[in-house]
Design an enzyme around this catalytic site. Structure first.
Site, PDB file in Angstrom:
ATOM      1  CB  CYS A 210      -3.927   8.545  -0.147  1.00 20.73           C
ATOM      2  SG  CYS A 210      -5.652   8.413   0.317  1.00 20.73           S
TER       3      CYS A 210
ATOM      4  CE  LYS B 288      -9.032  12.581  -6.911  1.00 22.38           C
ATOM      5  NZ  LYS B 288      -8.593  11.235  -7.250  1.00 22.38           N
TER       6      LYS B 288
ATOM      7  CE  LYS C 257      -3.246   2.884   0.591  1.00 28.49           C
ATOM      8  NZ  LYS C 257      -4.366   3.086  -0.299  1.00 28.49           N
TER       9      LYS C 257
HETATM   10  N1  SAJ Z   1      -1.808  14.641  -9.203  1.00 31.90           N
HETATM   11  C1  SAJ Z   1      -0.930  15.392  -9.979  1.00 31.90           C
HETATM   12  N2  SAJ Z   1      -0.568  14.928 -11.203  1.00 31.90           N
HETATM   13  C2  SAJ Z   1      -1.053  13.741 -11.700  1.00 31.90           C
HETATM   14  C3  SAJ Z   1      -1.934  12.977 -10.899  1.00 31.90           C
HETATM   15  C4  SAJ Z   1      -2.301  13.451  -9.657  1.00 31.90           C
HETATM   16  O1  SAJ Z   1      -0.463  16.462  -9.566  1.00 31.90           O
HETATM   17  O2  SAJ Z   1      -0.691  13.402 -12.839  1.00 31.90           O
HETATM   18  C5  SAJ Z   1      -2.187  15.136  -7.861  1.00 31.90           C
HETATM   19  C6  SAJ Z   1      -3.680  15.384  -7.686  1.00 31.90           C
HETATM   20  O3  SAJ Z   1      -4.058  16.658  -8.184  1.00 31.90           O
HETATM   21  C7  SAJ Z   1      -3.819  15.277  -6.192  1.00 31.90           C
HETATM   22  C8  SAJ Z   1      -2.798  14.195  -5.825  1.00 31.90           C
HETATM   23  O4  SAJ Z   1      -1.912  14.109  -6.923  1.00 31.90           O
HETATM   24  O5  SAJ Z   1      -3.464  16.493  -5.546  1.00 31.90           O
HETATM   25  C9  SAJ Z   1      -3.383  12.834  -5.548  1.00 31.90           C
HETATM   26  O6  SAJ Z   1      -4.433  12.531  -6.458  1.00 31.90           O
HETATM   27  P1  SAJ Z   1      -4.604  11.088  -7.136  1.00 31.90           P
HETATM   28  O7  SAJ Z   1      -5.772  11.145  -8.028  1.00 31.90           O
HETATM   29  O8  SAJ Z   1      -3.331  10.657  -7.746  1.00 31.90           O
HETATM   30  O9  SAJ Z   1      -4.839  10.085  -5.910  1.00 31.90           O
HETATM   31  P2  SAJ Z   1      -5.839  10.044  -4.634  1.00 31.90           P
HETATM   32  O10 SAJ Z   1      -5.110  10.626  -3.468  1.00 31.90           O
HETATM   33  O11 SAJ Z   1      -7.177  10.576  -4.935  1.00 31.90           O
HETATM   34  O12 SAJ Z   1      -5.962   8.441  -4.449  1.00 31.90           O
HETATM   35  C10 SAJ Z   1      -4.781   7.647  -4.311  1.00 31.90           C
HETATM   36  C11 SAJ Z   1      -4.844   6.463  -5.285  1.00 31.90           C
HETATM   37  N3  SAJ Z   1      -3.544   5.803  -5.350  1.00 31.90           N
HETATM   38  C12 SAJ Z   1      -2.897   5.579  -6.518  1.00 31.90           C
HETATM   39  O13 SAJ Z   1      -3.320   5.939  -7.583  1.00 31.90           O
HETATM   40  C13 SAJ Z   1      -1.601   4.835  -6.432  1.00 31.90           C
HETATM   41  C14 SAJ Z   1      -5.923   5.491  -4.848  1.00 31.90           C
HETATM   42  O14 SAJ Z   1      -5.927   4.315  -5.670  1.00 31.90           O
HETATM   43  C15 SAJ Z   1      -5.699   5.079  -3.385  1.00 31.90           C
HETATM   44  O15 SAJ Z   1      -6.690   4.165  -2.923  1.00 31.90           O
HETATM   45  C16 SAJ Z   1      -5.776   6.340  -2.548  1.00 31.90           C
HETATM   46  O16 SAJ Z   1      -4.698   7.209  -2.964  1.00 31.90           O
HETATM   47  C17 SAJ Z   1      -5.637   5.935  -1.090  1.00 31.90           C
HETATM   48  O17 SAJ Z   1      -6.672   5.884  -0.386  1.00 31.90           O
HETATM   49  O18 SAJ Z   1      -4.533   5.596  -0.653  1.00 31.90           O
END
Ligand code: SAJ
Length: 403
Positions: A258, A320, A204
């Site tokens: 996360c 996001k 995780k």
């Molecule tokens: N972000 C960027 N650039 C990108 C992608 C995301 O700057 O290309 C930023 C987003 O704007 C945001 C942050 O990253 O601020 C996180 O957003 P996210 O959509 O990547 O992830 P979360 O936090 O919504 O959910 C994550 C997920 N983990 C992964 O993709 C590895 C989800 O599957 C997990 O279950 C969740 O964390 C968790 O609960 O741990």
């Protein structure tokens, strides 16, 4: 309701959807939360968080009598711990909620029960909880099934991903792993992968750290491109045409509860070994600070060019795009920082996914854009795509709205 099969401890962003899913499969679930108003809301068939399709699932499960909430646990055969694991000072993980939840069910445990932690946890937490349980209930030693199975769902798509994502399941012994696999098999259509508890815990943390590191790479490119006068969005798009390159998108920092948190669980325990993971956190945090500095510079530039104070639109507060969740949001941090540095400029704060906020006075996104001299895009919400791309305004696009 008759004696429940499952006790779900923690009815937040993951616990409640998971409880609703299990209950909608005709299994009696008793949900536990320390917050009385959360419990009351759920027992009325309503929800306290925003998540598509969750309202229908909870309403149905409560109406059919398969889901009930309370502030205390009751006896069942399966106990799931889905409580937050925040961090204390110096970014050290705090497993006190997991421990409190475990202590809360100690008197209820009996031979053959299944105990599963889903909360993101530092490595060794499941074994620690096993030791705690067997110290307090020595007569049960070796007679419980104890496992770790991290949640992996993406906020905004939880009800789908809960069913269709693969799961990694690690018991403290083979019997525990098997029992936990059988439990999830009834509710999950994704593949179930067996391992041990420590590997599942680490898995995780690694998933989210991997994403954090990849985003840090994109953010680092954005800083370099700003100096080199290159459009970072175009650059990444072109680089990604290579069959083995897949760079993520830069933004105004990394937020949420996360990805911006979990890497610290590794860094806290393995500071010497986790160089890249630690540096990625620093880069992503720095990106937010840098964005706030850019706004400051733009204000000064506007005054120099126009001899008057600018009107500034801050576009987006969520962590996001297209969600209403402001937890650990870099956009919110930047908005706060910009407002702290404010002189007499006029500010319009925009978050189309929220009607009201107790700190920020919110403005409609179209009004804000129209009135502003400087438009600062912090989040790429769908609504912002409707706004003019060509205008004589000063646009600071940290979110790729105009890419
Ligand atoms: N972000 C960027 N650039 C990108 C992608 C995301 O700057 O290309 C930023 C987003 O704007 C945001 C942050 O990253 O601020 C996180 O957003 P996210 O959509 O990547 O992830 P979360 O936090 O919504 O959910 C994550 C997920 N983990 C992964 O993709 C590895 C989800 O599957 C997990 O279950 C969740 O964390 C968790 O609960 O741990």
């Amino acid at each position: 309701m008759r004696q429940p099969e499952v006790v779900m401890i923690g009815l937040g962003y993951i616990g409640l959807p998971t409880a609703a899913l299990i209950a909608s499969n005709g299994v009696y679930v008793h949900g536990v939360d320390i917050n009385q108003s959360v419990v009351d809301t759920i027992n009325q068939g309503k929800i306290h968080i925003v998540e598509p399709a969750l309202d229908v699932a909870v309403a149905g499960a409560v109406k059919d009598g398969f889901l009930k909430a309370s502030t205390t646990a009751v006896e069942a055969n399966n106990y799931l711990i889905v409580v937050p694991t925040p961090f204390k000072d110096k970014n050290e993980p705090d497993i006190s909620f997991v421990e409190a939840a475990t202590r809360g069910i100690l008197p209820l445990l009996k031979e053959g029960d299944l105990y599963i932690i889903e909360s993101t946890s530092p490595i060794g937490t499941t074994e620690k909880m096993m030791d705690l349980i067997y110290t307090e209930r020595p007569e049960l030693k070796g007679k419980l099934h104890i496992a770790y199975c991290p949640e992996r769902v993406l906020p905004g798509n939880v009800m789908h991903e809960l069913v269709y994502n693969d799961r990694v399941i690690g018991g403290v012994d083979d019997k525990s792993t098997e029992k936990a696999l059988a439990f999830y098999k009834a509710h999950v259509k994704g593949e179930l992968h067996a391992t041990n508890a420590r590997t599942a815990e680490m898995c995780k943390l690694v998933e989210n750290s991997s994403r954090d590191v990849q985003i840090a790479f994109a953010n680092e490119l954005s800083l370099i491109c700003a100096k080199a006068d290159i459009n970072v969005w175009e650059l990444i798009n072109l680089a990604n045409k290579h069959p083995r390159v897949n760079i993520l998108q830069p933004g105004c920092g990394v937020g949420g509860h996360c990805i911006a948190v979990d890497p610290y669980f590794i860094v806290a325990d393995f500071p010497m070994e986790s160089q890249i993971i630690g540096k990625a956190r620093e880069i992503n945090n720095y990106k937010s600070f840098w964005c706030a500095e850019q706004v400051k510079n733009a204000k000064l530039q506007f005054r120099l060019d126009h001899g008057k104070l600018p009107k500034i639109a801050i576009m987006g507060l969520a962590f996001k795009p297209n969600i209403d969740d402001l937890r650990e949001s870099p956009a919110k941090y930047i908005a706060q920082k910009v407002l702290q540095d404010a002189n007499d400029e006029e500010y319009y704060i925009v978050e189309p996914n929220i009607n009201e906020h107790k700190v920020f006075k919110l403005t409609d996104y179209k009004d804000a854009f129209e009135k502003a001299d400087i438009v600062v895009y912090l989040v790429n919400h769908n609504e912002f795509q409707e706004l003019p791309k060509d205008s004589d305004k000063m646009i600071l696009d940290f979110a790729g709205v105009n890419k």
